[in-house]
Write a protein that holds these residues in place. Structure first.
Motif, PDB file in Angstrom:
ATOM      1  N   ALA A 131      10.554   0.279   6.788  1.00  0.00           N
ATOM      2  CA  ALA A 131      10.269  -0.498   5.571  1.00  0.00           C
ATOM      3  C   ALA A 131      10.836  -1.905   5.704  1.00  0.00           C
ATOM      4  CB  ALA A 131      10.841   0.207   4.340  1.00  0.00           C
ATOM      5  N   ALA A 132      12.028  -2.019   6.262  1.00  0.00           N
ATOM      6  CA  ALA A 132      12.638  -3.341   6.446  1.00  0.00           C
ATOM      7  C   ALA A 132      11.800  -4.204   7.385  1.00  0.00           C
ATOM      8  CB  ALA A 132      14.063  -3.189   6.979  1.00  0.00           C
ATOM      9  N   ALA A 142       8.573  -3.866   7.900  1.00  0.00           N
ATOM     10  CA  ALA A 142       7.322  -4.173   7.193  1.00  0.00           C
ATOM     11  C   ALA A 142       7.518  -5.310   6.194  1.00  0.00           C
ATOM     12  CB  ALA A 142       6.803  -2.926   6.484  1.00  0.00           C
ATOM     13  N   VAL A 143       8.628  -5.297   5.491  1.00  0.00           N
ATOM     14  CA  VAL A 143       8.911  -6.364   4.527  1.00  0.00           C
ATOM     15  C   VAL A 143       9.115  -7.688   5.260  1.00  0.00           C
ATOM     16  CG1 VAL A 143      10.634  -7.216   2.880  1.00  0.00           C
ATOM     17  CG2 VAL A 143       9.817  -4.863   2.724  1.00  0.00           C
ATOM     18  N   ALA A 144       9.810  -7.647   6.392  1.00  0.00           N
ATOM     19  CA  ALA A 144      10.118  -8.872   7.136  1.00  0.00           C
ATOM     20  C   ALA A 144       8.867  -9.577   7.649  1.00  0.00           C
ATOM     21  CB  ALA A 144      11.050  -8.551   8.297  1.00  0.00           C
ATOM     22  N   GLY A 178       5.895  -9.488   6.228  1.00  0.00           N
ATOM     23  CA  GLY A 178       5.056  -9.944   5.120  1.00  0.00           C
ATOM     24  C   GLY A 178       3.769  -9.160   4.953  1.00  0.00           C
ATOM     25  N   THR A 179       2.713  -9.862   4.675  1.00  0.00           N
ATOM     26  CA  THR A 179       1.436  -9.264   4.316  1.00  0.00           C
ATOM     27  C   THR A 179       0.907  -8.313   5.382  1.00  0.00           C
ATOM     28  OG1 THR A 179       0.898 -11.269   3.093  1.00  0.00           O
ATOM     29  CG2 THR A 179      -0.907  -9.773   3.543  1.00  0.00           C
ATOM     30  N   GLN A 194       2.203  -4.804   4.933  1.00  0.00           N
ATOM     31  CA  GLN A 194       2.012  -4.105   3.654  1.00  0.00           C
ATOM     32  C   GLN A 194       1.461  -2.686   3.796  1.00  0.00           C
ATOM     33  OE1 GLN A 194       3.134  -5.481   0.675  1.00  0.00           O
ATOM     34  NE2 GLN A 194       2.861  -3.379   0.001  1.00  0.00           N
ATOM     35  N   LEU A 243       4.355  -0.548   4.757  1.00  0.00           N
ATOM     36  CA  LEU A 243       5.292  -0.420   3.641  1.00  0.00           C
ATOM     37  C   LEU A 243       4.778   0.570   2.601  1.00  0.00           C
ATOM     38  CD1 LEU A 243       7.917  -1.309   2.303  1.00  0.00           C
ATOM     39  CD2 LEU A 243       6.651  -3.204   1.278  1.00  0.00           C
ATOM     40  N   ASP A 244       3.497   0.501   2.268  1.00  0.00           N
ATOM     41  CA  ASP A 244       2.918   1.424   1.289  1.00  0.00           C
ATOM     42  C   ASP A 244       2.999   2.874   1.776  1.00  0.00           C
ATOM     43  OD1 ASP A 244       2.294  -0.770  -0.294  1.00  0.00           O
ATOM     44  OD2 ASP A 244       0.189  -0.832   0.332  1.00  0.00           O
ATOM     45  N   ARG A 248       6.585   4.152   1.660  1.00  0.00           N
ATOM     46  CA  ARG A 248       6.929   4.523   0.286  1.00  0.00           C
ATOM     47  C   ARG A 248       6.372   5.901  -0.081  1.00  0.00           C
ATOM     48  NH1 ARG A 248       5.835  -1.406  -2.253  1.00  0.00           N
ATOM     49  NH2 ARG A 248       7.924  -2.242  -1.898  1.00  0.00           N
TER      50      ARG A 248
END
Length: 112
Positions: free
Chosen positions: A86-87, A89-91, A93-94, A97, A100-101, A104
């Motif tokens: 997740a980290a 994926a956030v780093a 950006g788009t 996503q 990240l989804d 989650r």
């Protein structure tokens, strides 16, 4: 075919009333299992691997064996690996996503 009373599909008879909305069908696909979701996470992480800096590749490389070992790795190790992904994926950006989804969704299945 001739004759017979064969019918395929919905039959609706409405007599009177107001504000008819039509037929509502509630077809739900079965929810994905944790194993299916972890496989999707791993696939997305592998696809993202070439798009991230070297240090983030190391995080992905460390997380993938833990996710592949499910359920032997245990929920704690899986959670830590998912959080690392997740980290990443956030780093990025788009472009990260989708990963990240899916991470989650896997965390939800693990009970966060």
């Amino acid at each position: 075919m001739t004759g017979g009373d064969q019918h395929f599909g919905d039959v609706v008879n409405i007599h009177g009333g107001q504000h008819h909305q039509g037929i509502v069908h509630h077809h739900h696909a079965p929810a994905p299992t944790l194993q299916e979701t972890l496989k999707a996470v791993a696939d997305l992480a592998r696809a993202l691997r070439g798009e991230v800096p070297e240090e983030d590749r190391a995080s992905i490389d460390a997380a993938l064996p833990v996710l592949a070992a499910e359920p032997a790795a245990g929920p704690g190790a899986q959670r830590r690996s998912l959080m690392a992904l997740a980290a990443v994926a956030v780093a990025v950006g788009t472009v990260g996503q989708p990963l990240l989804d899916t991470v989650r969704a896997a965390l939800d299945l693990l009970g966060r």
